[in-house]
Design a protein around this motif. Structure first.
Motif, PDB file in Angstrom:
ATOM      1  N   HIS A 380      36.582  38.754  31.411  1.00 14.21           N
ATOM      2  CA  HIS A 380      37.666  38.600  32.388  1.00 14.21           C
ATOM      3  C   HIS A 380      37.407  39.309  33.703  1.00 14.21           C
ATOM      4  CE1 HIS A 380      39.604  37.340  28.686  1.00 14.21           C
ATOM      5  NE2 HIS A 380      40.549  36.783  29.408  1.00 14.21           N
ATOM      6  N   LEU A 381      36.369  40.123  33.747  1.00  8.73           N
ATOM      7  CA  LEU A 381      36.084  40.846  34.984  1.00  8.73           C
ATOM      8  C   LEU A 381      34.829  40.292  35.650  1.00  8.73           C
ATOM      9  CD1 LEU A 381      36.807  44.503  33.794  1.00  8.73           C
ATOM     10  CD2 LEU A 381      38.173  43.171  35.384  1.00  8.73           C
ATOM     11  N   VAL A 398      42.160  41.101  42.656  1.00  9.17           N
ATOM     12  CA  VAL A 398      42.943  41.935  41.750  1.00  9.17           C
ATOM     13  C   VAL A 398      41.939  42.933  41.170  1.00  9.17           C
ATOM     14  CG1 VAL A 398      44.527  41.978  39.820  1.00  9.17           C
ATOM     15  CG2 VAL A 398      44.303  39.902  41.195  1.00  9.17           C
ATOM     16  N   GLU A 399      41.981  44.152  41.740  1.00  8.73           N
ATOM     17  CA  GLU A 399      40.903  45.090  41.478  1.00  8.73           C
ATOM     18  C   GLU A 399      41.356  46.188  40.527  1.00  8.73           C
ATOM     19  OE1 GLU A 399      39.345  46.203  45.295  1.00  8.73           O
ATOM     20  OE2 GLU A 399      37.843  47.504  44.379  1.00  8.73           O
ATOM     21  N   VAL A 400      40.454  46.643  39.666  1.00  8.58           N
ATOM     22  CA  VAL A 400      40.798  47.766  38.787  1.00  8.58           C
ATOM     23  C   VAL A 400      40.254  49.061  39.370  1.00  8.58           C
ATOM     24  CG1 VAL A 400      40.858  46.338  36.704  1.00  8.58           C
ATOM     25  CG2 VAL A 400      38.745  47.525  37.317  1.00  8.58           C
ATOM     26  N   GLU A 401      40.891  50.174  38.987  1.00 10.29           N
ATOM     27  CA  GLU A 401      40.483  51.485  39.489  1.00 10.29           C
ATOM     28  C   GLU A 401      39.307  52.014  38.671  1.00 10.29           C
ATOM     29  OE1 GLU A 401      42.346  53.316  41.866  1.00 10.29           O
ATOM     30  OE2 GLU A 401      44.448  52.738  41.629  1.00 10.29           O
ATOM     31  N   TYR A 407      31.622  45.630  37.248  1.00  9.08           N
ATOM     32  CA  TYR A 407      32.679  44.628  37.157  1.00  9.08           C
ATOM     33  C   TYR A 407      34.029  45.275  37.421  1.00  9.08           C
ATOM     34  CZ  TYR A 407      28.878  42.074  35.151  1.00  9.08           C
ATOM     35  OH  TYR A 407      27.661  41.477  34.972  1.00  9.08           O
ATOM     36  N   LEU A 410      39.449  41.272  38.444  1.00  6.64           N
ATOM     37  CA  LEU A 410      39.837  40.249  37.479  1.00  6.64           C
ATOM     38  C   LEU A 410      39.422  38.883  38.006  1.00  6.64           C
ATOM     39  CD1 LEU A 410      43.240  41.734  36.428  1.00  6.64           C
ATOM     40  CD2 LEU A 410      41.359  41.195  34.896  1.00  6.64           C
ATOM     41  N   PHE A 441      43.524  35.286  37.123  1.00  5.17           N
ATOM     42  CA  PHE A 441      44.511  36.218  37.664  1.00  5.17           C
ATOM     43  C   PHE A 441      44.617  36.099  39.182  1.00  5.17           C
ATOM     44  CE2 PHE A 441      42.592  37.708  33.820  1.00  5.17           C
ATOM     45  CZ  PHE A 441      43.602  38.322  33.100  1.00  5.17           C
ATOM     46  N   ILE A 451      51.293  40.394  39.292  1.00  6.14           N
ATOM     47  CA  ILE A 451      50.091  39.597  39.045  1.00  6.14           C
ATOM     48  C   ILE A 451      50.502  38.324  38.324  1.00  6.14           C
ATOM     49  CG2 ILE A 451      47.942  39.487  37.702  1.00  6.14           C
ATOM     50  CD1 ILE A 451      47.942  42.613  38.046  1.00  6.14           C
ATOM     51  N   GLU A 453      49.308  35.296  35.932  1.00  6.05           N
ATOM     52  CA  GLU A 453      48.245  34.909  35.010  1.00  6.05           C
ATOM     53  C   GLU A 453      48.397  33.438  34.681  1.00  6.05           C
ATOM     54  OE1 GLU A 453      47.835  37.517  31.627  1.00  6.05           O
ATOM     55  OE2 GLU A 453      48.363  39.268  32.833  1.00  6.05           O
TER      56      GLU A 453
ATOM     57  N   MET B 288      42.662  57.251  33.881  1.00  4.68           N
ATOM     58  CA  MET B 288      41.840  56.163  34.422  1.00  4.68           C
ATOM     59  C   MET B 288      40.476  56.055  33.774  1.00  4.68           C
ATOM     60  SD  MET B 288      42.417  56.134  38.437  1.00  4.68           S
ATOM     61  CE  MET B 288      44.081  56.200  39.033  1.00  4.68           C
ATOM     62  N   PHE B 292      41.903  50.626  32.241  1.00  2.00           N
ATOM     63  CA  PHE B 292      41.831  49.961  33.550  1.00  2.00           C
ATOM     64  C   PHE B 292      43.206  49.900  34.192  1.00  2.00           C
ATOM     65  CE2 PHE B 292      38.080  47.578  31.712  1.00  2.00           C
ATOM     66  CZ  PHE B 292      37.148  48.088  32.606  1.00  2.00           C
ATOM     67  N   PHE B 293      43.372  50.587  35.295  1.00  2.00           N
ATOM     68  CA  PHE B 293      44.603  50.468  36.078  1.00  2.00           C
ATOM     69  C   PHE B 293      44.342  49.508  37.225  1.00  2.00           C
ATOM     70  CE2 PHE B 293      45.398  54.277  33.740  1.00  2.00           C
ATOM     71  CZ  PHE B 293      46.780  54.369  33.637  1.00  2.00           C
ATOM     72  N   ILE B 294      45.347  48.693  37.562  1.00  2.00           N
ATOM     73  CA  ILE B 294      45.163  47.717  38.644  1.00  2.00           C
ATOM     74  C   ILE B 294      45.586  48.361  39.968  1.00  2.00           C
ATOM     75  CG2 ILE B 294      45.684  45.386  39.436  1.00  2.00           C
ATOM     76  CD1 ILE B 294      44.704  45.130  36.657  1.00  2.00           C
ATOM     77  N   LYS B 295      44.708  48.207  40.958  1.00  2.00           N
ATOM     78  CA  LYS B 295      44.997  48.761  42.283  1.00  2.00           C
ATOM     79  C   LYS B 295      46.143  48.030  42.981  1.00  2.00           C
ATOM     80  CE  LYS B 295      40.527  50.563  43.740  1.00  2.00           C
ATOM     81  NZ  LYS B 295      39.323  50.297  44.516  1.00  2.00           N
ATOM     82  N   VAL B 297      49.259  47.414  42.897  1.00  2.00           N
ATOM     83  CA  VAL B 297      50.436  46.677  42.413  1.00  2.00           C
ATOM     84  C   VAL B 297      51.336  47.638  41.643  1.00  2.00           C
ATOM     85  CG1 VAL B 297      49.405  44.381  42.261  1.00  2.00           C
ATOM     86  CG2 VAL B 297      49.209  45.926  40.328  1.00  2.00           C
ATOM     87  N   PHE B 369      41.409  45.608  26.556  1.00  2.00           N
ATOM     88  CA  PHE B 369      40.447  46.146  27.526  1.00  2.00           C
ATOM     89  C   PHE B 369      40.365  47.671  27.464  1.00  2.00           C
ATOM     90  CE2 PHE B 369      42.262  42.214  28.841  1.00  2.00           C
ATOM     91  CZ  PHE B 369      41.199  41.477  29.338  1.00  2.00           C
ATOM     92  N   PHE B 380      33.682  46.434  27.674  1.00  2.00           N
ATOM     93  CA  PHE B 380      34.981  46.776  28.246  1.00  2.00           C
ATOM     94  C   PHE B 380      36.087  45.819  27.792  1.00  2.00           C
ATOM     95  CE2 PHE B 380      32.473  44.795  31.738  1.00  2.00           C
ATOM     96  CZ  PHE B 380      33.162  43.611  31.834  1.00  2.00           C
ATOM     97  N   GLU B 381      35.739  44.795  27.059  1.00  2.00           N
ATOM     98  CA  GLU B 381      36.802  43.984  26.480  1.00  2.00           C
ATOM     99  C   GLU B 381      36.400  43.485  25.102  1.00  2.00           C
ATOM    100  OE1 GLU B 381      36.698  41.055  29.941  1.00  2.00           O
ATOM    101  OE2 GLU B 381      36.878  39.694  28.263  1.00  2.00           O
TER     102      GLU B 381
END
Lengths: 543, 504
Positions: A380-381, A398-401, A407, A410, A441, A451, A453, B288, B292-295, B297, B369, B380-381
């Motif tokens: 998914h990434l 849609v970015e993860v920290e 990767y 999303l 996403f 978000i 989906e 973190m 995975f935290f989403i930036k 939002v 995830f 990671f998943e």
């Protein structure tokens, strides 16, 4: 989860178990990693920090399998003269609480010191959240002049020789020069003042949660008496952890002395009074599915270190995990033995069913597989680069920290991974026909999470002479087999060759696109073969 | 195979080449005598070899063959020959016209003139090339010309004077080249000798055609017998990804047991993933480095009552619980994460469950995830599956009953239950199953009854909710004997094409 290693010799000396030791440990509620002739290695779960020491394990097993059942009594002597810790108001913002005790009559050897330090580190890492929530200090009393003060000072005004360091340095220097200081610098960085324990002669004992003093903070085998403190942010948890330490030291032969803490208001610690909680026999029977009697509870609960009398359970002062009656009921079940519980499936009639979207996905898979398409399954990434190989101008990632891999976005479509898979498979014979069903996403402020989906289908067909016809044939067949209708309208889409791309419409609404992938996109993916593809939202195909 | 069947199995090309093999015969000879190209002849020999009628031997030889210019000169003559012939006609030619009259380029003409001069066949007089050779000398072939015509030759077969010619020609551009050639020789086996004496002209039918059927020309004739054991070109079918095949199987187990599938978001608020499941806000899983935290939002929280109850559950406890005793922060619960488990779906389901729909059973199977690096055992998943039973009369022994049935259907007959700890169930149990190949117990799943701190906010009262779940990737890897987790999602088309269907 933390592991605890016990030498087999010591284990056998303290716990008399025969037969399958692994199984016996597990039945008593202790997860086992390894049991062999040299060692017993256990996995201690997060709810039981009181089992993070060899002594804690022995205490539990002696109650469960041995004779020492019920609440174990630990006597706390009254504070002697000067057994006092003054808590200065200056610590309030940086590390508001400490709880303290003194333990005398100790006989350490190298092995025992190692075990104590080991327990201390494990408590730090688990219940202490890597010292963030709490830190523990154990000091040789003979090097200290009582009473002790807990105060906060400016980092540059603090000066002492930290543990295993050649010279005196300041509080601030410790964070950059001492290895342990560097490891935990994050916990104090940016604070105006750092907390310290100081004795009556002004000698620094430690700077929690970072490091002890080399002079006054190092326990050796000839230490007979220790000062123990726990500092941190949650008074109740600090007390429990102090209880875990002093009861462990008491199990080693130590004699526990209380200390008077002066917070303005006087508090005496440690408090080893058992906590009391009501337990309803009916609730226990209902939850486990048994028919126990009062007498059974009187037999079972002492196996887990509790006392029980007339609906009230006395809980050892070192247990941190008893929040609710159900926590005790689990221990009743463990004492009864999971192996003695008869599994019983009740006769409850319910109707099983896959979700509508799963059923639709099954249908689509069967249809596409029947015309020779191979399903792929990707992650998914994506990386931003991957996404932009086709969607040149895309910005709303849609970015993860702090992803630990490259990767970090999303996936916004399935086409990206279809092209990626095609580019990675140039060694497989052509034609290649693949499809994927999955979630994509996008940012959308209207949804609950911000978000959106969507469930999508994508198809990619690759061959030396493939063209729009092949993609449209698949599309036609799919819709025909689903009993649905669609139409195409010509569209300009930079991912596709101009004049050979169309939007897929169902009931006048656009649900996807189909076309011949533009050579520029193929080049970006190092694909040397023509590719046709289609992608569409499948939710609108639900009945 | 018996001799007559063998005879009937020979294809036309086999029949064509077989009579031309006697003693040790080279592939080229066979091809030439049977009047087919070498590729066809080689294929026929392979077939015959498979039928054990011939033995085929191949070796390598270093060959001298004409190069690009060599082939041209063989047709048109060497440049010096062509110049000599031109001069033989004209007797004397101005140097400037040499190229022209001999149809050579300037350079060739110059070099050729030098060669002829050296052999004293020509001399230069007053700017003209003048023929001095007599007729016999003109007709005589040079050693180089002779040698060129004998090509291709094997290196070890050269006479000393041929070696000299080789040296001369080697120095000239692309007249000769070297090449290693596979020499295939073939010999009849004992049964081959017998068969080749038979009448190979027999008229066998090849491919059955509509015409043959219609005209009934097959009557009284035999079809050529095929070697049905010989390999055929591969075909590949379309199919479901092997991971999804195993998922389909697992879903079938759930639905057979009367469970309804839950669906829901993969990116969800911390509220649903952690808070409502009574995971304290300082729990390490909420950092973190693990999740995975989403930036950029922020989630909207659900209805106020549920939020308030959850807050109370954490801060002071509900239903007799002591709670976590800290100040619950609404903002932290608004952070959006990629779900770390499928239990968030169970929470959504319970929150929406109507009282009259109890008892109810639900399951989920989907990706979860974790912020992890990728190697052979991490990713990671990964897939997780879980089920819940909402039933006011359910108890822990019932949970064990469901587990026994579920794992039996998953193929694990021998199973044991050991105490364990999971943050949102109490009592909790770990499922260990006996792995009959590895001959050991393996930990497979976790289960328990949801804590009242969860069920009271979600259902309004403490209803026992039996719950169990497990990672699914390990089961897939075990079934397909895959050692490296990355193989599950590498999408190697060759592998996907060859992978057998899920067979449980």
């Amino acid at each position: 989860m933390a592991t605890l290693t016990i030498s087999r010799k010591e284990f056998d000396k303290n716990v008399k178990l025969s037969g399958d030791i692994s199984e016996k440990l597990m039945n008593a509620g202790i997860a086992v990693d390894t049991v062999n002739e040299n060692e017993v290695i256990l996995d201690i779960t997060a709810n039981r920090p009181d089992l993070l020491s060899v002594q804690g394990i022995f205490r539990h097993l002696q109650a469960y399998y041995g004779k020492e059942k019920g609440l174990k009594e630990y006597k706390v002597e009254k504070p002697e003269k000067n057994f006092k810790v003054i808590i200065d108001k200056s610590v309030k913002d940086v590390r508001p609480f400490t709880v303290c005790a003194i333990v005398k009559n100790l006989k350490f050897d190298e092995e025992k010191i190692k075990q104590i330090i080991d327990m201390q580190e494990k408590l730090h890492n688990t219940v202490g959240r890597n010292r963030k929530k709490l830190a523990i200090g154990i000091y040789p009393l003979e090097k200290i002049t009582l009473p002790i003060k807990f105060e906060a000072k400016k980092p540059n005004d603090i000066k002492f020789q930290p543990l295993e360091f050649p010279r005196e340095i300041t509080g601030l220097q410790i964070l950059s020069q001492h290895p342990t200081g560097r490891d935990y610098a994050k916990l104090l960085e940016g604070k105006n003042k750092f907390p310290i324990f100081v004795d009556a002669k002004g000698k620094v004992l430690s700077m929690p949660p970072i490091i002890n003093s080399h002079e006054t903070g190092k326990v050796s085998y000839d230490t007979k008496e220790v000062f123990v403190e726990c500092s941190g942010f949650d008074f109740e948890v600090l007390q429990k952890v102090l209880n875990i330490i002093v009861t462990t030291l008491a199990d080693l032969g130590g004699k526990i002395y209380a200390m008077e803490l002066d917070y303005g208001k006087k508090v005496i610690t440690p408090n080893l009074e058992p906590e009391r909680m009501k337990l309803s026999l009916e609730n226990a029977n209902k939850l486990i599915g048994l028919d126990l009697t009062e007498k059974d509870l009187q037999n079972l609960l002492p196996k887990m270190g509790y006392d029980y009398s007339k609906g009230v359970v006395s809980i050892p002062a070192y247990r941190v995990d008893i929040l609710h009656e159900v926590d005790i009921i689990e221990d009743v079940a463990v004492a009864y033995g999971y192996e003695n519980l008869t599994p019983e499936i009740p006769k409850v009639a319910t109707i099983g069913e896959e979700s509508p979207i799963s059923k639709l996905k099954n249908r689509i898979t069967n249809i596409l597989a029947s015309v020779g398409l191979l399903e792929v399954s990707s992650l998914h990434l994506n990386t931003k680069d991957e996404i932009k190989k086709a969607n040149y101008d895309f910005k709303d990632f849609v970015e993860v920290e702090q992803s630990k891999t490259e990767y970090n976005c999303l996936r916004i479509d399935l086409l990206t991974n279809i092209l990626k898979i095609i580019s990675q498979n140039s060694d497989a014979t052509y034609p290649q026909k693949v499809f994927e069903l999955g979630t994509v996403f996008g940012l959308d402020s209207k949804t609950e999470t911000g978000i959106a989906e969507k469930e999508r289908l994508a198809v990619g067909i690759v061959d030396e002479s493939v063209n729009f016809t092949e993609a449209k044939q698949v599309l036609d067949y799919l819709f025909k087999m689903l009993g649905k209708e669609y139409s195409l309208e010509e569209t300009e889409n930079t991912n596709f060759i101009s004049g050979r791309a169309g939007n897929i419409l169902v009931n006048g609404k656009q649900i996807g696109y189909v076309g011949e992938i533009a050579p520029r996109v193929l080049k970006n993916w190092n694909i040397n073969m023509p590719v046709v593809a289609l992608e569409l939202n499948i939710e609108s195909l639900l009945n | 195979m018996e001799e007559n069947k063998l005879l009937e199995s020979l294809s036309p090309i086999e029949r064509k080449v077989l009579p031309h093999i006697s003693g040790k015969t080279t592939l080229n000879e066979v091809a030439k005598k049977s009047d087919v190209d070498t590729t066809t002849a080689l294929r026929a020999l392979e077939f015959l070899k498979n039928k054990n009628l011939v033995s085929v031997d191949s070796s390598e030889k270093k060959l001298i063959v004409p190069g690009l210019n060599g082939i041209y000169y063989l047709k048109k003559g060497l440049p010096e020959r062509r110049l000599l012939l031109a001069l033989a006609e004209k007797k004397s030619v101005p140097l400037g016209e040499l190229a022209n009259v001999s149809d050579l380029n300037e350079n060739e003409a110059k070099v050729s003139l030098g060669t002829l001069k050296k052999k004293a066949l020509v001399e230069i007089k007053e700017g003209r090339a003048v023929l001095t050779a007599n007729e016999k000398e003109i007709e005589k072939e040079s050693l180089e010309e002779k040698f060129l015509k004998t090509l291709p030759r094997e290196m070890d077969s050269l006479e000393p004077e041929e070696k000299l010619s080789l040296e001369n020609l080697k120095s000239r551009k692309e007249i000769i080249e070297f090449k290693t050639e596979k020499i295939v020789t073939v010999e009849l086996t004992e049964s081959g000798k017998k068969i080749s004496k038979e009448d190979l002209k027999e008229d066998l039918l090849e491919q059955l055609t509509p015409k043959i059927i219609a005209s009934e020309s097959w009557k009284g004739k035999k079809f050529r017998r095929y070697d049905i054991t010989s390999p055929v070109p591969r075909i590949y079918g379309g199919k479901r990804h092997f991971v999804n095949q195993s998922i389909e199987y697992c879903k079938k187990i759930w639905t057979d047991l009367g469970f309804k599938e839950m669906e829901g978001p993969k990116a969800d608020s911390s509220f649903w993933i952690f808070d409502v499941l009574f995971t304290a806000q300082d729990h390490p899983v909420r950092e973190m480095q693990d999740t995975f935290f989403i930036k950029n939002v922020k989630a909207k929280l659900p209805n106020k009552k549920l939020v308030e109850e959850t807050k109370k559950s954490h801060e002071q406890g509900v239903g007799g619980s002591k709670g976590w005793k800290y100040k619950w922060n609404e903002d932290i619960s608004k952070k959006v994460v990629l779900r770390t488990h499928t239990t968030g779906l169970s929470a959504h389901t319970l929150a929406n469950l109507k009282k009259e729909d109890m008892p109810a059973k639900f399951f989920a199977l989907g990706k979860v995830f974790r912020n992890e690096t990728v190697d052979w055992k991490h990713g990671f998943e990964f897939y997780q599956t879980e089920g819940i039973v909402v039933d006011e009369n359910a108890n822990f022994r019932n949970l064990l009953g469901y587990l026994k049935e579920f794992y039996k259907k998953m193929g694990f007959e021998k199973i044991k239950f050991v105490p364990s700890f999971f943050p949102y169930t109490e009592p909790s149990v770990e499922i260990q199953v006996w792995h009959s190949e590895r001959k050991e117990w393996i930990e497979l799943g976790g289960a328990g009854i949801f804590r009242p701190e969860l069920t009271i906010p979600l259902l309004g009262k403490a209803v026992p909710v039996l719950a169990w779940g497990q990672g699914f990737d390990r089961i897939i890897m075990d079934a397909y004997k895959i050692k490296d987790l990355r193989e599950l999602y590498s999408n190697d088309i060759k592998v996907l094409r060859e992978k057998p269907f899920w067979s449980k």
